[in-house]
Design a protein around this motif. Structure first.
Motif, PDB file in Angstrom:
ATOM      1  N   PHE A 272       0.801  -1.221   0.000  1.00  0.00           N
ATOM      2  CA  PHE A 272       0.000   0.000   0.000  1.00  0.00           C
ATOM      3  C   PHE A 272       0.839   1.280   0.000  1.00  0.00           C
ATOM      4  O   PHE A 272       0.309   2.370  -0.171  1.00  0.00           O
ATOM      5  N   GLU A 273       2.150   1.129   0.179  1.00  0.00           N
ATOM      6  CA  GLU A 273       3.030   2.296   0.127  1.00  0.00           C
ATOM      7  C   GLU A 273       3.391   2.650  -1.315  1.00  0.00           C
ATOM      8  O   GLU A 273       3.903   3.719  -1.595  1.00  0.00           O
TER       9      GLU A 273
ATOM     10  N   LEU B  76      -0.516   1.788  -7.430  1.00  0.00           N
ATOM     11  CA  LEU B  76      -0.775   0.400  -7.009  1.00  0.00           C
ATOM     12  C   LEU B  76      -1.574  -0.402  -8.047  1.00  0.00           C
ATOM     13  O   LEU B  76      -1.248  -1.552  -8.344  1.00  0.00           O
TER      14      LEU B  76
ATOM     15  N   ASN C  38      -2.752   3.962   4.159  1.00  0.00           N
ATOM     16  CA  ASN C  38      -1.291   3.763   4.129  1.00  0.00           C
ATOM     17  C   ASN C  38      -0.624   4.746   5.093  1.00  0.00           C
ATOM     18  O   ASN C  38      -1.315   5.495   5.806  1.00  0.00           O
TER      19      ASN C  38
ATOM     20  N   HIS D 246      -3.575   7.944   3.207  1.00  0.00           N
ATOM     21  CA  HIS D 246      -4.435   7.819   2.015  1.00  0.00           C
ATOM     22  C   HIS D 246      -5.186   6.501   2.053  1.00  0.00           C
ATOM     23  O   HIS D 246      -4.641   5.475   2.494  1.00  0.00           O
TER      24      HIS D 246
ATOM     25  N   SER E 205      -6.102   3.220   0.754  1.00  0.00           N
ATOM     26  CA  SER E 205      -5.570   2.275  -0.245  1.00  0.00           C
ATOM     27  C   SER E 205      -6.628   1.255  -0.630  1.00  0.00           C
ATOM     28  O   SER E 205      -6.505   0.603  -1.667  1.00  0.00           O
TER      29      SER E 205
ATOM     30  N   VAL F  95      -9.430  -2.878  -3.685  1.00  0.00           N
ATOM     31  CA  VAL F  95      -8.649  -1.700  -4.064  1.00  0.00           C
ATOM     32  C   VAL F  95      -9.214  -1.118  -5.359  1.00  0.00           C
ATOM     33  O   VAL F  95      -9.890  -1.815  -6.120  1.00  0.00           O
TER      34      VAL F  95
END
Ligand code: DO4
Ligand code: MG
Length: 284
Positions: free
Chosen positions: A38-39, A43, A146, A150, A152, A191
């Motif tokens: 998630f960083e 993604l 995250n 934010h 994710s 997601v």
């Protein structure tokens, strides 16, 4: 797109991308933590790339699903739906004004719920306090945040609560909310959905006892009074989460006051954009 954590028969933990009834094993690409995934910037395009690779696959039904949090602290928001405010005002005489005020106040109610390794996965058992007489599930949408705060993704949570302990005195809230098996989450993290899309989702719960339905309830994410940014913004105000956090967004379904969970009950919580979280109930 749905992500999950799962265990193979050798007891190793893996991160998976769920495509139809198959789990694509992302651990084969060195991705072994959802919180690290998630960083990443971009993604969704990373996941699309991985989906097109020839990674090992497992049938979804054959893997043991784990709760979809690994290093994230789990927090919860309260009294975000009118239904929750009313139910709480009924259960407690001298705390009633506190619930009334927090529903209207700029600052939301946020409380710590669980460390990730204490969160129960789908198909495992949630717990009820051994000395509580009035126990309920709280079906809630979960924001997966995250380290930058934010969103994710989204999951399904159960913020198990002992209403008699909470109602006796507001200072007992941590005991009513935090005990072994008091939080369930899963089966996936969805997601790629925007807040506007998540706000169109429906939440449904069914509780059965010896194969008979004893309660069902419905609400809609749109009924949550506060925006997700507002909830996440308060959580991350003056507090950092290097591995991100999961934030349950409050319940909009409260069973009638004469209902309490019993050992052996089955709880199914469905959120239309995500899937179904299923747990049995045991004493702890
Ligand atoms: O203030 C008590 C807890 C509220 C809560 O958990 C909820 O509204 O979901
Ligand atoms: Mg709750």
């Amino acid at each position: 797109m749905n992500l999950c954590r799962f265990q193979t028969p050798d007891e190793h933990e893996h991160v998976g991308l769920v495509i139809e009834n198959q789990v694509l094993d992302l651990s084969a690409e060195g991705i072994d933590r959802l919180s690290s995934l998630f960083e990443l910037e971009g993604l969704i395009s990373v996941l699309n790339g991985l989906a097109n690779q020839n990674l090992p696959k497992h049938p979804l039904e054959q893997v043991k699903r784990l709760a979809p949090v690994d290093r994230q602290e789990v927090w919860a928001a309260g009294v975000t739906y009118m239904r929750s405010k009313k139910a709480r005002m009924e259960e407690s005489d001298f705390s009633a004004t506190a619930y009334d005020r927090v529903y209207e106040a700029p600052r939301p109610e946020l409380f710590f719920k669980a460390m990730p390794d204490k969160v129960v996965a789908t198909t495992d058992a949630v717990g009820i306090w051994q000395d509580a007489k009035w126990n309920v599930p709280e079906p809630e949408l979960v924001l997966i945040l995250n380290s930058r705060g934010h969103i994710s993704g989204y999951s399904i949570g159960n913020d198990m609560s002992s209403r008699d302990i909470e109602g006796e005195n507001l200072l007992y809230l941590p005991q009513a909310k935090i005990y072994d098996r008091s939080c369930a989450m899963g089966p996936f993290i969805r997601v790629g959905a925007t807040e506007a899309e998540a706000r169109t989702w429906a939440i449904h719960i069914e509780i059965s006892r010896q194969d008979k339905k004893v309660f069902q309830g419905d609400t809609a994410v749109i009924q949550i009074k506060r925006s997700f940014e507002e909830l996440a913004g308060y959580l991350f105000r003056s507090q950092s989460f290097p591995h991100g956090a999961a934030l349950l967004t409050g319940t909009g379904i409260v069973p009638p006051n004469d209902f309490t969970l019993q050992v052996g009950d089955r709880i199914q919580i469905e959120i239309s954009g995500i899937g179904k979280l299923e747990n049995s109930v045991r004493e702890v």
